[in-house]
Each structure stands twice: as structure tokens, then as C-alpha cells.
Design a protein around this motif. Sequence first.
Motif, PDB file in Angstrom:
ATOM      1  N   CYS A  78     -20.962  23.308 -35.857  1.00  0.00           N
ATOM      2  CA  CYS A  78     -20.392  24.309 -34.946  1.00  0.00           C
ATOM      3  C   CYS A  78     -21.485  25.028 -34.171  1.00  0.00           C
ATOM      4  CB  CYS A  78     -19.547  25.314 -35.742  1.00  0.00           C
ATOM      5  SG  CYS A  78     -17.978  24.651 -36.336  1.00  0.00           S
ATOM      6  N   ALA A  82     -21.830  25.007 -30.098  1.00  0.00           N
ATOM      7  CA  ALA A  82     -21.887  26.253 -29.328  1.00  0.00           C
ATOM      8  C   ALA A  82     -23.133  26.301 -28.453  1.00  0.00           C
ATOM      9  CB  ALA A  82     -21.864  27.440 -30.287  1.00  0.00           C
ATOM     10  N   GLU A 469     -13.640  29.927 -35.671  1.00  0.00           N
ATOM     11  CA  GLU A 469     -14.780  29.287 -35.018  1.00  0.00           C
ATOM     12  C   GLU A 469     -15.179  30.029 -33.750  1.00  0.00           C
ATOM     13  OE1 GLU A 469     -13.815  25.201 -34.403  1.00  0.00           O
ATOM     14  OE2 GLU A 469     -13.999  24.660 -36.524  1.00  0.00           O
ATOM     15  N   ASP A 473     -18.900  31.404 -32.920  1.00  0.00           N
ATOM     16  CA  ASP A 473     -19.642  31.027 -31.712  1.00  0.00           C
ATOM     17  C   ASP A 473     -20.231  32.253 -31.022  1.00  0.00           C
ATOM     18  OD1 ASP A 473     -18.937  28.465 -32.270  1.00  0.00           O
ATOM     19  OD2 ASP A 473     -17.525  28.216 -30.608  1.00  0.00           O
TER      20      ASP A 473
END
Length: 485
Positions: A78, A82, A469, A473
Motif C-alpha cells: 500500500c 501511494a 487504506e 495513504d
Amino acid sequence: MYGWRFLRFLQTLFLPTLIASAVLCVFLFILLCIVRLWLQRRRNRSIPTEEEDEKKPIVGFFHPYCNAGGGGERVLWCALRALQKKYPDAVYVVYTGDSDVTAENILEGAYRRFNVKLNQPVKFVFLKKRYLVEASLYPYFTLLGQSLGSILLGLEALLKCVPDIYIDSMGYAFTLPLFKYLGGCQVGCYVHYPTISTDMLSVVKNQNARFNNAAIITKNPLLSKLKLAYYYLFASIYGLVGSCSDIVMVNSSWTLNHILSLWRCGACTNIVYPPCDVQTFLDISICEEEKTTEETIVSVSQFRPEKDHPLQIRAFAKFLEKTAGQQALPKLILIGGCRNHEDDQRVNGLKKLCQELGVERRVEFKVNIPFEELKKHLTDATIGLHTMWNEHFGIGIVECMAAGTIILAHNSGGPKLDIVVPYEGNITGFLAENEESYAETMAYIFSLSSAKRLKIRQNARQSVRRFSEQEFDEAFLLSVEELFK
């Protein structure tokens, strides 16, 4: 007479020794500068790049087990996604020891397990010396051995690729000064769990037996004192290397408290809750009726010793004793990832424990399963079970709550401080500490009416939106912004 002569002899040695020490320090400093200069010249030439990539900054993630299926790997993928979205002109590199698989296999695994797909390609630097950070290599002085091993593994990584920005995303703090002072990199880290904590010091000091504090030591006051001195010395060194980081991200309030006490770098430290795929589960509607004909208790965590799966099995067996005679008894489903042969052996040991307790027919093991299968088990379950003492955060706990299970976690660490906390004054789950309290709480949850269970599940689902999420981010990008200036 002889004492005076010996003293005079030492005095005559003092000045030469001082000069020799100074010369050695100067020599080491010059050598450090030469090595650093040599590494700087290798920057952007140490990995195969396209011609147009040569002037792009290289962002390196140190994650030797990037193909594992745990929460730390979700953070890695993740974070990469990002960064690629905000800084598309950078070249992204992952240092990994997963040399038994291809880059394509790793990326496919990230999508299959975490539903994470990167926006652009990522380059992998495969390391051959990952065995140096395996706990099995150091039966004694494990923390020190793994930390020194991580320095050698980090040196291999640095010699293969010198990045502009270095991020340790797996907790190998001893690599930070290596990349900062030898590599000349901007360095940051995401700390999932401190290598040593004040709680670990307390366990040794109080002579409590744990998975990392053998009974032979707890029963011997002298050995306990020696281990405590070793821990204090290691904690001091750990604090020094950790303070080299330009920015520090921690995953929970519990981790923050320990890192601040050890690293003393509060000005550059932020809590960045790990990304949890809560929306995928929140999109599934829950209702008051029972979800399945056979109720289940589900555990989601890697098969590592600190996760304390034996406690789950023993508590479940005790629960079955308490509810013997009921028409429909639930099943316990243990879901997790295995990183290596050691983890596979641990699963076999857990299966033997089930046989010893006579619950093997009521316990199922699901190892390294795809995300869709995980999702189904969670949405079908009644209780989500977690037993790790001082869990740093607990992504599996959040996913269980988002899926609509009623969580039962350990009364410590991240679950106690950040996750299983009241939402707008309403209960979101339950906490326990030992076999008896876990078994009693399981029985209590199953005794609740459907309406009461539904209320708890709804509160829990609302509370975990802050761990999405999207929230990760934003917090992650804000924290690493300083490294890209």
C-alpha cells in the motif's frame, strides 16, 4: 618500588596509545569517506534501468520477506502504491530475500492476498544472505545475532543498489545508520514492533516465562540478572541506531510509547495506522439472522510463536467443555501465513495439540489462502479470535470487525489502546487474558441474542473506518514528504 615502576611504565604508554587511537580514528574516518564516495558514484548505476530512468530518484524499501502474507507486507504494497501515485517519476526498489520466486510471482501474490495492484513496475533486488536474520541461526542472544545479521544483509543490499531514499519497512533498525552514513541516503522507517521494548525488560526483571524468556532463565536469579543486563545494553544500542532515522512512523499508540522511550525522537515520529481493507468488508451487508448453519470462530494471524495459537486452541477446548451437550457446537478456523519451514513445523505442532486435547474434528487450518477465501470465512464467522500478548496493532482484528464478526482479543497492546475501544460510548468487542477468561467470553458471546450481537457488530464496523487504506495513504504520504524535499 615495583608498583611505582609499573605506574611509570603505564604513563610512558599513555601518549603513544593516545596518538595511535587518534590515527586509527582518522584512518577509519577517511576510509568511511572513501567508501561513501565510491557508493555515491555507483548510485543509479547499481541496478538495470532504462536510459530515461538514470536521473530519476531511487526509493528503496528494505523488506526481506516481502512475499510473506502478513500485515507488514500489506503496509509495504500500500505504501508503494501511494508513493507511485504521488511521485510517479521515481524508481521504486524492493530489497528482498525471496529468491525462490520471480518478481511476477511476488506481485501476483500481493494482489491475490491483499487485493493491492501497483500503478507502475517495481524493481526487485534479490538478496542471498537473508539466512543471517533467521532466528533459528541464533539459539542464544537471538536479538543481537539477528541485528548484526541485518547489518551484513543491509550491506549486501547497499552494495547492489544505492538509493536516494531508504525506507526500512520491516523493523531492521540496525540498517538505518548504514544507509544514512555510508549510502548518503535520506532514511525513514515504519516500525511495526520494536525489536526490544520496556515490556520485554519487565518480563525478564519479574522473571515471567514467555516464548522469548525460557523457564530455565526465569528460575535462576543470576541468569535473569545477566539477561536483564544484556537487554539494557541492547536497548541502548537500539536507541542509538533508531535515532539515525530522519522520519519515524509507528503503527499504534503502544508502539509509539515504546519507540519514544527508546529512540527519543519525538519531533520526527508519527502514528500511521496500517492499511486495512475495511471497505471490502464494509460493502457486505450484515443482518440480524444467523449467518451460517454452523457457527464459526475465526483467527487471522501469521503462524509465529508470539501470536500464541496454543492459547486459542486450549481456550477453545475449555469452551467446548463448558458448552458440552449443546446441539450445535462451533468450529475454530485458524487462518494464517507460513513464511518458512519453521512456521510449517509450528502448524504441525498445533495440529498435534488439537489431537491431544481431542478437538481435532472441530479445528481447521487454512494456510496462505487467497483473499477471496479469507473474506468468505470472515463474513461467515460469529467470533474473531486473537490472543497475542502486546500485539503492536492487529490488522487481522480490524478486518474481523469490519467483516461483522464479534472480536475477542487480548487485553493489551494495540487492541486495548487503539482498536477494541468504545465507539460513541458503545461496546465494539471484548478483551481477555487467559484460557479461562477467553472460554467464558466465548460462551457469553454465543449466549447473546441476535439483536445484541448485531448492535455490537454495527458499532465495531463504524469504529474501524479510521483504519482504511485511504486514511493510511494520507498519513503515510504526509510523513514521508520530508524525505522527498
